[in-house]
Design a protein around this motif. Structure first.
Motif: not given
Length: 169
Positions: A42-48
């Motif tokens: 979810y952190h990577a998704i938010r960053k993307l």
């Protein structure tokens, strides 16, 4: 970087919600390459999403569960995926957590640039393997032997990758 490549690569193929992405990652055993937790996914998704490389496409309701967000890749995200894949080869990143995701999602638009960087990498490995120093101690000689063996392994493996990329054209 690796989980970002995987998320972008998956979304280039089709739209997913995070649970589906994690399921695919686990089914393919890619979690052995890098840690996959709900938190880092979810952190990577938010960053993307913050960088506008992916965007929420829709909200889905399944049974009485909370809404889930389905994501899709943007044109900027497709470009970023290409850049991240090329960067792995440009920076000579042999560790599996970087190299394998890049190889998993290497596609025709990225092949020419990636192929050129792989060829350059092979040339560097060959040049490094040709260097010879005779140490007076056993351990440094064994380290050199190991290093040359790794270089040879990578040269042969990259040659097979180049051949596979050429056949894909």
């Amino acid at each position: 970087m690796s989980i970002q490549i995987v998320i972008l690569g998956l979304l280039k193929e089709k739209e997913y919600h995070p649970y589906e992405m994690k399921k695919v990652i686990l089914e393919h055993k890619w979690d052995q390459l890098f840690p996959v937790t709900d938190g880092n996914l979810y952190h990577a998704i938010r960053k993307l999403e913050k960088h506008k490389w992916i965007q929420a496409e829709k909200q889905e309701q399944v049974n009485n569960r909370p809404n889930r967000t389905v994501y899709q890749i943007t044109d900027e995200g497709k470009h970023q995926l290409s850049e991240e894949i090329i960067e792995v080869f440009k920076k000579r990143m042999p560790e599996p957590r970087s190299l394998y995701p890049a190889l998993l999602f290497i596609e025709s638009p990225e092949i020419p640039a990636a192929s050129e960087h792989i060829k350059a990498w092979i040339s560097e490995l060959k040049a490094e393997s040709e260097l010879q120093h005779d140490y007076q101690s056993v351990i440094p000689n064994l380290i050199q032997e190991h290093y040359k063996g790794l270089n040879e392994f990578y040269m042969n493996w990259f040659m097979k990758i180049l051949q596979a990329l050429e056949e894909k054209k």
